[in-house]
Design an enzyme around this catalytic site. Sequence first.
Site, PDB file in Angstrom:
ATOM      1  N   HIS A  16       0.837  -1.034   0.115  1.00  9.84           N
ATOM      2  CA  HIS A  16      -0.030  -0.049   0.009  1.00  9.84           C
ATOM      3  C   HIS A  16       0.771   1.201   0.129  1.00  9.84           C
ATOM      4  CE1 HIS A  16      -0.284   0.580   4.648  1.00  9.84           C
ATOM      5  NE2 HIS A  16       0.933   0.373   4.446  1.00  9.84           N
ATOM      6  N   CYS A  35       5.888   5.573   4.616  1.00  5.81           N
ATOM      7  CA  CYS A  35       4.834   5.042   4.188  1.00  5.81           C
ATOM      8  C   CYS A  35       3.955   5.708   2.807  1.00  5.81           C
ATOM      9  CB  CYS A  35       3.897   4.864   5.173  1.00  5.81           C
ATOM     10  SG  CYS A  35       4.282   3.872   6.463  1.00  5.81           S
ATOM     11  N   HIS A  41       4.926   0.026  -0.597  1.00  4.94           N
ATOM     12  CA  HIS A  41       5.753  -0.888   0.329  1.00  4.94           C
ATOM     13  C   HIS A  41       4.850  -1.866   1.018  1.00  4.94           C
ATOM     14  CE1 HIS A  41       3.519   1.971   3.173  1.00  4.94           C
ATOM     15  NE2 HIS A  41       3.804   1.073   4.441  1.00  4.94           N
ATOM     16  N   HIS A  43       3.506  -5.070   3.737  1.00  2.75           N
ATOM     17  CA  HIS A  43       3.284  -5.658   5.409  1.00  2.75           C
ATOM     18  C   HIS A  43       2.931  -7.234   5.132  1.00  2.75           C
ATOM     19  CE1 HIS A  43       3.894  -1.935   7.219  1.00  2.75           C
ATOM     20  NE2 HIS A  43       2.809  -1.555   6.265  1.00  2.75           N
ATOM     21  N   ASP A  81      -4.947 -10.629   0.015  1.00  2.75           N
ATOM     22  CA  ASP A  81      -3.525 -11.367   0.066  1.00  2.75           C
ATOM     23  C   ASP A  81      -2.930 -11.272  -1.311  1.00  2.75           C
ATOM     24  OD1 ASP A  81      -1.450 -12.911   1.245  1.00  2.75           O
ATOM     25  OD2 ASP A  81      -2.200 -14.762   0.272  1.00  2.75           O
ATOM     26  N   HIS A  82      -1.551 -10.615  -1.152  1.00  2.00           N
ATOM     27  CA  HIS A  82      -0.772 -10.536  -2.238  1.00  2.00           C
ATOM     28  C   HIS A  82      -1.475  -9.395  -3.315  1.00  2.00           C
ATOM     29  CE1 HIS A  82       1.325 -13.781  -0.708  1.00  2.00           C
ATOM     30  NE2 HIS A  82       2.373 -13.435  -1.286  1.00  2.00           N
ATOM     31  N   GLU A 126      -0.070  -4.496  11.945  1.00  2.00           N
ATOM     32  CA  GLU A 126       0.813  -4.360  10.775  1.00  2.00           C
ATOM     33  C   GLU A 126       2.284  -4.808  10.761  1.00  2.00           C
ATOM     34  OE1 GLU A 126       0.476  -0.362   8.343  1.00  2.00           O
ATOM     35  OE2 GLU A 126       1.818  -0.110   9.984  1.00  2.00           O
TER      36      GLU A 126
END
Length: 137
Positions: A16, A35, A41, A43, A81-82, A126
């Site tokens: 994100h 961020c 970037h 998580h 996810d991904h 996070e």
Amino acid sequence: MPTVYVTRRVHFNAAHRLHNPARSETWNQETFGLCNHPNWHGHNYVLEVTVAGEPNAETGFVLNLRDLKAILEQRILSKLDHKNLNLDVDFLQGIIPTTENLVVAIWRELEDALPAGRLYRIRLYETESNYVEYYGD
């Protein structure tokens, strides 16, 4: 009957960028720091979903964890996810994907999906050190 709290923990990886398009580049960089990196970037998120309720007299379950696992896969993991939270997730469009905003959006995706019990808490890590909790409105 007593109220029992059942929690399922799942993991997802996502990218994100924290950026408010209504504000200047300088404001965004000062507010969001690393961020705000324009190339995103990521998580390794850990999501905990807690359901509250009375155990069913026939099964002893508040909610069959197999059902909760399937709901989380269908409504949350398959969408997050991904993925890029800014670009790929329908229920996050137009929302700055902070962890705070993400837990509220996840709640809204789940609140009407449970066949038993009631959504009690969502906790989203996070990082190992930072998490956000949401208990509904």
